[in-house]
Design a protein around this motif. Structure first.
Motif, mmCIF file in Angstrom:
data_model
loop_
_atom_site.group_PDB
_atom_site.id
_atom_site.type_symbol
_atom_site.label_atom_id
_atom_site.label_comp_id
_atom_site.label_asym_id
_atom_site.label_seq_id
_atom_site.Cartn_x
_atom_site.Cartn_y
_atom_site.Cartn_z
ATOM 1 N N MET A 1 0.828 -1.204 0.000
ATOM 2 C CA MET A 1 0.000 0.000 0.000
ATOM 3 C C MET A 1 0.865 1.258 0.000
ATOM 4 S SD MET A 1 -3.138 1.017 2.567
ATOM 5 C CE MET A 1 -4.119 -0.419 2.163
ATOM 6 N N TRP A 2 1.921 1.259 0.802
ATOM 7 C CA TRP A 2 2.813 2.419 0.848
ATOM 8 C C TRP A 2 3.628 2.542 -0.440
ATOM 9 C CZ3 TRP A 2 3.283 6.558 4.039
ATOM 10 C CH2 TRP A 2 2.486 6.545 5.188
ATOM 11 N N LEU A 3 4.051 1.414 -1.009
ATOM 12 C CA LEU A 3 4.759 1.480 -2.289
ATOM 13 C C LEU A 3 3.838 2.042 -3.361
ATOM 14 C CD1 LEU A 3 6.694 -1.930 -2.223
ATOM 15 C CD2 LEU A 3 7.619 0.349 -1.800
ATOM 16 N N GLY A 4 2.571 1.661 -3.312
ATOM 17 C CA GLY A 4 1.597 2.234 -4.238
ATOM 18 C C GLY A 4 1.447 3.730 -4.050
ATOM 19 N N ALA A 5 1.471 4.172 -2.802
ATOM 20 C CA ALA A 5 1.359 5.609 -2.515
ATOM 21 C C ALA A 5 2.501 6.400 -3.126
ATOM 22 C CB ALA A 5 1.317 5.837 -0.998
ATOM 23 N N TYR A 6 3.683 5.802 -3.183
ATOM 24 C CA TYR A 6 4.854 6.473 -3.758
ATOM 25 C C TYR A 6 4.957 6.279 -5.267
ATOM 26 C CZ TYR A 6 6.350 6.490 1.147
ATOM 27 O OH TYR A 6 6.417 6.664 2.513
ATOM 28 N N GLY A 7 4.075 5.442 -5.828
ATOM 29 C CA GLY A 7 4.161 5.160 -7.258
ATOM 30 C C GLY A 7 5.316 4.259 -7.622
ATOM 31 N N VAL A 8 5.789 3.466 -6.667
ATOM 32 C CA VAL A 8 6.916 2.570 -6.918
ATOM 33 C C VAL A 8 6.441 1.379 -7.758
ATOM 34 C CG1 VAL A 8 8.538 0.942 -5.826
ATOM 35 C CG2 VAL A 8 8.126 3.195 -4.810
ATOM 36 N N PRO A 9 7.073 1.093 -8.896
ATOM 37 C CA PRO A 9 6.689 -0.088 -9.672
ATOM 38 C C PRO A 9 7.062 -1.362 -8.908
ATOM 39 C CG PRO A 9 8.058 1.421 -10.960
ATOM 40 C CD PRO A 9 8.150 1.864 -9.539
ATOM 41 N N VAL A 10 6.132 -2.313 -8.859
ATOM 42 C CA VAL A 10 6.331 -3.560 -8.117
ATOM 43 C C VAL A 10 6.066 -4.739 -9.047
ATOM 44 C CG1 VAL A 10 5.518 -5.000 -6.214
ATOM 45 C CG2 VAL A 10 5.724 -2.524 -5.896
ATOM 46 N N ILE A 11 6.972 -5.715 -9.023
ATOM 47 C CA ILE A 11 6.813 -6.945 -9.794
ATOM 48 C C ILE A 11 6.742 -8.100 -8.801
ATOM 49 C CG2 ILE A 11 7.826 -8.468 -11.537
ATOM 50 C CD1 ILE A 11 9.460 -5.992 -12.491
ATOM 51 N N LEU A 12 5.651 -8.845 -8.827
ATOM 52 C CA LEU A 12 5.474 -9.999 -7.945
ATOM 53 C C LEU A 12 5.531 -11.269 -8.781
ATOM 54 C CD1 LEU A 12 2.506 -8.683 -5.747
ATOM 55 C CD2 LEU A 12 4.963 -8.447 -5.334
ATOM 56 N N LEU A 13 6.338 -12.237 -8.341
ATOM 57 C CA LEU A 13 6.538 -13.481 -9.079
ATOM 58 C C LEU A 13 6.053 -14.663 -8.254
ATOM 59 C CD1 LEU A 13 10.208 -12.856 -10.306
ATOM 60 C CD2 LEU A 13 8.077 -12.274 -11.494
#
Length: 917
Positions: free
Chosen positions: A459-471
């Motif tokens: 949620m916090w990474l989303g708030a910062y607009g950080v791209p996230v890749i989940l495998l």
């Protein structure tokens, strides 16, 4: 008068030195501005521009000036009598007297009297927030950042309570209108006014309001700037008889720091030959299609890739990283994995990838034993990385609180989970992640407890607009959608109203790519359907599971590599002994978590060299292990015998069977066969129920078919087990058992989630106002987690309490290694480092009937008696250790005997009947 105030004082080589407050404030202001301009990624700058409210058109200049302003006033709380009369950290009375004398000669009155009265201390970050907000009317969004610059934000209630209760600490007099108080107020106002003018703010209304996530990032940047400006390597103290510094002091200091880091990463846009350039091979169909899709995303955020083991998800993710970094203007990556072992494995692959990227790079391995990884330890340090080698380690980022600020980082997933744990200096971790693209591998492996932290971190990474890749190879739909929702909510979207694909809540396609493009959720599964491989599944009920030796005999008349995966260490040891008696020691290998770390590493390498890809494969071998075999090891069995486990883990285990298509196998084992032990009539092995919930074992047995096609059945089988679909049970007794198991499972999940939420960070406050600030951001934080990495990792993992010790063996005159004879000298640095590698986790049977606290207390006494010389050695200080006798035994409290050998690992010999490993 402020030029006579000190910010730092110390003895340097016995000589009294200091740094005037005005100099340190200027150093920090300039460094904060330079970090914003040259270090902070453009992606974070873009985020900050959206995180402020201001009428100023040029937001970038405004933000740079704001950063400089924060640095220029961060220590304004040191312009107080309570701070200026503090003793030096080194406790040198002569140094303190010299500083006090300077103040008196400059016109500071009644200082001696004030010192003798010993007033109540008000921390300078608290008084700083008070001056800005209450005295100079700066909005709380900005003032709160000053209060937080020592790593822990403070509430306005605390600020007002302390500053109003101890007025003389701020002004040297309880009467705020006295001449003494007005003297100090004039100095404080002077510092503030000069900071405003220097940073191009004409009035306090020009200072913007900032969102709470924006405050977090700016707090982290201020702390980083303060730490750099306080580092005497870059910004040395000066002689106490002067207040003058060189005019190029800031430029020189920042250049020294900046040259210690590699150049800023400029990722390459996606191109058709990127796989060939980075990895030396052409992409598979899945890799190419996934990369093509990601290259077409306009506004990327979160990407979830579900695909079979061995498909090349790691390389696909690294190609995606470059594209996402380019599109979102990020300057680094974090690659997170479940364990130290898997992190070590990926570290070498990320390093190799970086070597094929242009420019110099700084890479860091982050976990509890990173420094014991030879590959990481042997990389050139920062002073040497500016050459053709291109990959190195920046030493400034070596501290545990700043490691995540480095550009390219690989580590355990704990680093991400800790972003959601309330603890001091958390804003530095958030700053580090905000600059990066984040990859999390094996995302299915994190239980309900860890997921509480993972969801909040996303949620916090989303708030910062950080791209996230989940495998993941195996991911339940409910978890996939929850991961996606948490990120999107953090990014500011109302998830339930978002445009989603048809059958989003029931999509069992596999492989599957789920991603967002701005507010739109997309899924892609148009991959060529491979025929896959059929695995014959043969369940063995409990009574049939007793004599596996006979089964192995029947299966291996023509040889073969037999994999046996059992759910507990104790079971694996017992079965290994049976196999050694039946087949001979050279034909049996055992691998589990209760080996000394160096022995386990050797065993893993031997397995890879013999039954890994292109290994020297013996005609016949039995490999016995526990869950450590189902993770990361690229090994290949001819036939698999395994305890019943939850479906996703069974499928992971099957991934070690017939893994390599070109392997020659005995005729009767040319088709993959999986024997599932203790699988029949829902009568589970008791030891397994300590490890896995009966509810999941029940659903797995219920849905387990007699044939599994990999990879095509993976998603469907996982969804069946982890869905809420009712079971069609005709037996009333089984219905009752199932209902009981289900209730306990749900209750356990609820309990774990509640436990995790105690210290979990709250969700980000996106609305911008003075009330939405940092005051309560980490209120009631976990203070024990702040003491060490070990304590912090323990908080975000729901693992049973355990103790790690260094295991050594007695020899004449001292102690030696199990795997290498010769008395050891711990004062030698290289020897100490090798000793530190010989760790082992004590199994739970060690504490049974005693209690873990008693065991720790006893081992601490043992340390004091046998390892006092370790206190002088940084590799070993404080490490618990035991010395086994010549019989390879260690007696604990006269109640337990621990026995070790490199064939079976660690055993607890004296156990009660109910003890388990």
């Amino acid at each position: 008068m402020e030029k006579y105030l000190w910010a730092k004082k110390n003895l340097v080589d016995g000589i009294p030195m200091w740094l005037p407050l005005t100099v340190h404030l200027n150093d920090t202001a300039e460094i904060c501005g330079l970090l914003y301009e040259h270090w902070l990624s453009d992606g974070v700058k873009d985020f900050l521009e959206k995180a402020i409210i201001s009428d100023v058109e040029n937001k970038e200049d405004l933000l740079k000036n704001l950063c400089k302003f924060l640095g220029a006033v961060h220590d304004i709380g040191k312009a107080t009598p309570i701070f200026q009369t503090k003793q030096s950290f080194c406790g040198d009375q002569e140094l303190d007297n010299l500083i006090n004398e300077k103040l008196k000669q400059a016109g500071f009155k009644k200082i001696d009297k004030y010192i003798s009265e010993r007033k109540n201390n008000v921390l300078h970050n608290i008084s700083g927030q008070y001056f800005l907000n209450k005295c100079f009317k700066v909005n709380l969004c900005v003032a709160n950042i000053i209060g937080a610059h020592h790593g822990r934000p403070v509430s306005q209630d605390q600020v007002m309570r302390e500053c109003k209760s101890y007025t003389s600490s701020l002004y040297q007099d309880d009467n705020e209108k006295s001449s003494l108080a007005m003297f100090w107020k004039e100095i404080q106002r002077g510092i503030f006014d000069r900071a405003m003018e220097a940073c191009n703010f004409s009035c306090v209304e020009d200072l913007p309001l900032i969102s709470q996530p924006g405050q977090v990032i700016l707090s982290g940047l201020l702390i980083m700037a303060d730490w750099i400006a306080s580092n005497e390597k870059y910004f040395p103290l000066i002689p106490i008889d002067t207040d003058k510094v060189e005019s190029d002091r800031v430029e020189t200091g920042f250049t020294k720091w900046y040259r210690d880091r590699a150049e800023t990463w400029e990722p390459e846009s996606y191109c058709n030959d990127i796989y060939q350039k980075r990895f030396g091979f052409e992409p598979r169909e899945v890799q190419k299609k996934v990369s093509d899709i990601i290259s077409k995303i306009d506004n990327p955020g979160i990407i979830i890739m579900e695909a079979p083991m061995g498909i090349g998800k790691t390389e696909t993710a690294l190609v995606a990283v470059e594209e996402l970094a380019k599109k979102t203007n990020r300057t680094g990556i974090f690659f997170g994995l479940p364990t130290q072992a898997t992190s070590n494995g990926i570290f070498s692959r990320v390093e190799d990838w970086l070597k094929h990227c242009e420019g110099e790079k700084s890479i860091r391995l982050i976990h509890g034993k990173a420094q014991l990884n030879d590959q990481f330890a042997n990389l050139p340090k920062s002073r040497n990385i500016h050459d053709e080698d291109s990959i190195g380690v920046n030493e400034w980022f070596a501290g545990r609180k700043v490691a995540i600020l480095d550009d390219f980082t690989v580590g355990t997933v704990d680093q991400v989970l800790l972003a959601a744990l309330k603890q001091k200096h958390l804003m530095l971790r958030h700053l580090g992640f905000a600059n990066k693209v984040v990859i999390i591998d094996e995302v299915h492996a994190y239980d309900a407890y860890m997921s509480v932290y993972l969801y909040q971190a996303l949620m916090w990474l989303g708030a910062y607009g950080v791209p996230v890749i989940l495998l993941s190879a195996t991911l339940p739909i409910s978890k996939r959608n929850e991961l996606l929702e948490q990120y999107m909510v953090g990014a500011g979207y109302k998830f339930k109203k978002l445009d989603k694909p048809q059958d989003f809540d029931n999509n069992e396609n596999y492989p599957l790519l789920t991603y967002n493009d701005g507010e739109k959720i997309n899924q892609f599964s148009d991959f060529s359907q491979e025929c896959g491989t059929d695995y014959k599944v043969i369940p063995k009920a409990k009574d049939e599971s007793e004599n596996i030796v006979n089964l192995i005999n029947e299966l291996t008349t023509n040889g073969g590599i037999v994999g046996v995966i059992l759910n507990t260490v104790k079971k694996s040891q017992k079965f290994a002994e049976q196999c050694v008696n039946a087949f001979g020691e050279k034909n049996v290998e055992l691998l589990h978590s209760s080996f000394i770390a160096t022995d386990r590493y050797k065993k893993e390498q031997e397995l890879i060299n013999t039954i890994g890809k292109n290994g020297k494969r013996p005609k016949f071998k039995i490999i016995i292990g526990t869950q450590v075999i189902e993770q990361s090891l690229d090994i290949d069995f001819d036939v698999l015998i395994t305890d019943l486990a939850p479906m996703d883990l069974l499928l992971q285990r099957m991934g070690r069977l017939h893994r390599h298509s070109d392997t020659k196998r005995p005729e009767n084992l040319k088709k993959p066969q999986v024997y599932i032990l203790n699988c029949g009539n829902y009568d589970f092995d008791e030891a397994s129920t300590y490890v896995y919930a009966k509810y999941l074992l029940f659903r797995t047995e219920y849905f387990l078919p007699n044939k599994v096609n990999l990879p095509n059945d993976i998603s469907h089988l996982v969804q069946l087990v982890y869905s809420d679909n009712a079971l069609n049970l005709s037996d009333d007794s089984l219905k009752k058992d199932y209902t009981t198991y289900q209730g306990k499972y749900n209750a356990d999940i609820d309990k774990k989630e509640q436990q995790a939420e105690v210290y979990r960070l709250v969700k980000p406050l996106k609305k911008i106002s003075q009330e939405k600030n940092l005051s309560d951001w980490i209120k009631n934080s976990n203070h024990s987690a702040e003491l060490s990495d070990v304590n912090a990792y323990a908080q975000v993992r729901d693992s049973a309490d355990s103790v790690e010790v260094i295991a050594l063996k007695k020899c004449e005159g001292g102690y030696e290694f199990f795997d290498k004879s010769g008395k050891l000298d711990p004062t030698d640095n290289k020897t100490a480092m090798e000793i530190a590698k010989r760790t082992i986790q004590l199994p739970s049977a060690t504490y049974y009937g005693i209690g873990i606290d008693e065991v720790i207390k006893e081992l601490e006494k043992y340390y004091l008696k046998h390892f006092q010389d370790w206190n002088q050695q940084s590799w070993l200080k404080g490490s618990l250790a035991i010395i086994f006798d010549q019989n390879d035994e260690f007696s604990l409290l006269n109640k337990k005997i621990l026995r070790y050998n490199n064939k079976y690992g660690l055993k607890v010999v004296t156990e009660d009947i109910n003890e388990r490993l």
